[in-house]
Each structure stands twice: as C-alpha cells, then as structure tokens.
Design a protein around this motif. Structure first.
Motif: not given
Length: 93
Positions: A53, A57, A60-61
């Motif tokens: 990713p 991203k 965020d995960w």
C-alpha cells in the motif's frame, strides 16, 4: 526445466558485459541464464512494490486498527499489561 527459448540481440555497455561474464562464471551458468535470473528477480520486486500500500493508505489502515478487531486489541492490551505487571518491582507498585 523445459521451456521455449527465443534468440535476441541487444547492446550492452562494457561494465554490464564484464559483470555478466563474472556472474556467469561464478554461478556456473550461461550468460543468458544470468539475464533470465536478473529479469525474474526484478519482476518479482516490482510485483511486490505494486502489492504494497501507499504510505498514506498504510497509515490509515494502522490508525483504523491495523486489521484487529476490538476484542483482539483488548486481549493484546491485557496481555501486555500482564507482562508489565509481572516484571514490576515491589517499590513500583
């Protein structure tokens, strides 16, 4: 290993040719096999990059729990706290 081979020609600089020759001798394989291995490895690395990713991203995960359920996160916190409590000295209590 049996596969169809296609002859091709290419222009390589002297450094690349020397390195190709050294690796072929070191590994005991033809220069073409050195090229095949190099291309295969680069392809695998690029595929891995495509699967990773992007940094935002991934952040965020992680900020959304990193794939853990609430129950898993609580169990992990309890386990870590139990380890910390077990290693405390009597004067830290």
């Amino acid at each position: 290993m049996s596969y169809a081979l296609t002859r091709t020609s290419m222009a390589l600089d002297q450094f690349t040719l020397r390195v190709l020759d050294v690796l072929a001798k070191k590994w005991g394989v033809p220069k073409a096999e050195v090229m095949r291995r190099a291309v295969r490895r680069i392809k695998e690395e690029e595929d891995m990059k495509d699967q990773c990713p992007k940094p935002l991203k991934a952040l965020d995960w992680l900020q959304n729990g990193g794939g853990l359920t609430v129950q898993e996160a609580e169990a992990f916190r309890a386990e870590v706290q139990a380890e910390r409590d077990a290693k405390r000295y009597w004067w830290e209590a």
